[in-house]
Design an enzyme around this catalytic site. Sequence first.
Site: not given
Length: 548
Positions: A187, A478
């Site tokens: 993250h 992606c």
Amino acid sequence: MPDSQLSGVAVSPGRARGPVVRVAEPAGAPPATPAPADPQVEAKRIAPAAQAVVARLEAMAETATGEAATILITTAAMAGDPALVGNAEQLVSAERLPAARAVHIAADGFAEQLAAAGGYLAERVRDVQDVRDRIVAELLGITPPGVPDLEAPSVLVALDLAPADTAGLDPAKVLALVTAEGGPTSHTAILARSLGIPAVVAVRGVLELNAAALLVDGDTGTVTVADAGEPVFAAERGGPAEWNGKGETADGHRVKVLGNVGSAGDAEAAVAAGAEGVGLFRTEFCYLDAPTEPSVEQQRSAYTAVLEPFRGKPVVVRTLDAGADKPLAFLAQEEEPNPALGVRGLRVALDRPDLLDRQLEAIAGAAADSGAEVSVMAPMVATAEEAAWFAERVHAAGIARAGVMIEIPAAALAAREILDAVEFVSVGTNDLAQYAFGADRQLGAVAALNDPWQPALLRLISFVGDAARETGKPAGVCGEAAADPLLARVLAGLGISSLSMNAAAVRAVGASLAAVSLDDCRSAAAAAVAAATATAARSGAGSVAAPA
């Protein structure tokens, strides 16, 4: 004395120099004594403390957008988890522990279970620890650990950053991030890229440097001790400002530059950045913390809000990527010994086709409402047979274009057969690297294996590019690899026809592609694929076609 220059994994591009601010770590487990005089009264302190933390995180989420908002909402939900609060209350009553100590023990129990499960569940350990520390601080009446208020632009140095801390960073005050742990798909890395903050993770020895100032290079992964008297310079973020908004090489070869979105805020940011459409629309936001499955009407409305800014433009919607390793309450799945390799993604739909059909109905309705050119793809596909099953259901729902994600090595090797069954594929480099190298993408000790420049990963992508050329069908990327301006050239040279990324990277990638020819991209790809190491791959590609 430690070396004056250290190396780690570069996860967000740019260079910056400035004073160091250390992010404090938690003080450790609260004491088990003295025992509370009244355990019932002590136990009743826990729920209000947890709710106070929930309220603060939700307030932060209201001012955030995209990935940051999602992370803050998820962390808030964990802080208010009745199971955590209930277990802590029981510990106070049964063992006569102070509330803070009970919360610490209860949270650590959950964290140990997640760590043992591995895969994506293990990624949430840091979240649980962050929630633990926030509630403990609330109970003790002290300032929670985390990023301090910054008086001037600074370089943050930490063992690791909790997702909620990273989500709340101010790019105007944070010159760069350096952590001793973490990986390229953590993250911290993803949010640093989305905020345009240079970052290097998995830097062993950085906590022992005791440097007053650092020079951080988010392109090469080096962290160098700087003279505290040297002037601070702002991070060199993004790429060249000049880009005409059309994804193509200098000689006109098309490579669409698209955005990754997971909310209406993300969609607006992608449009503002100049994205030509969306290569990955994550639909999980619609299901987060839902005790029951959202209705078709609820989903349709939520999806329409994200699609509307892209009227007349291509948008690839990914169906629900959840399961035993990304648990949702209404799925009520059984525990698995290895959730990362269990029932998740399309495998949930294979067990619950009705769930998929309702989502497809909602997506088709949202496409009609918004006017976007919608395609749909499935996550966690392993075989051509699974791809064909998915495509049949997509077409039956009235959606013309069905595709699948290539994030399992078997799917990359069978890309030719998979493309015979669907209209397109998209490579999810984050998961593909994790599965290919058997390396948890959240574990700092193996972060280098998840570097998207690893030649073995690029060779898997080359299989997909070759299959796309042979079938005349498009293949996109992606994963976070698409946000690297130099790596974007390599991917184009491998036969990838669209790149999808966070909004902050769109212009840099578009400008990078526009500065070189297709032959340059192919030469860079050949050099990278032939390299023996990730460092050599990056260097080899850069020597052929360095970003302008």
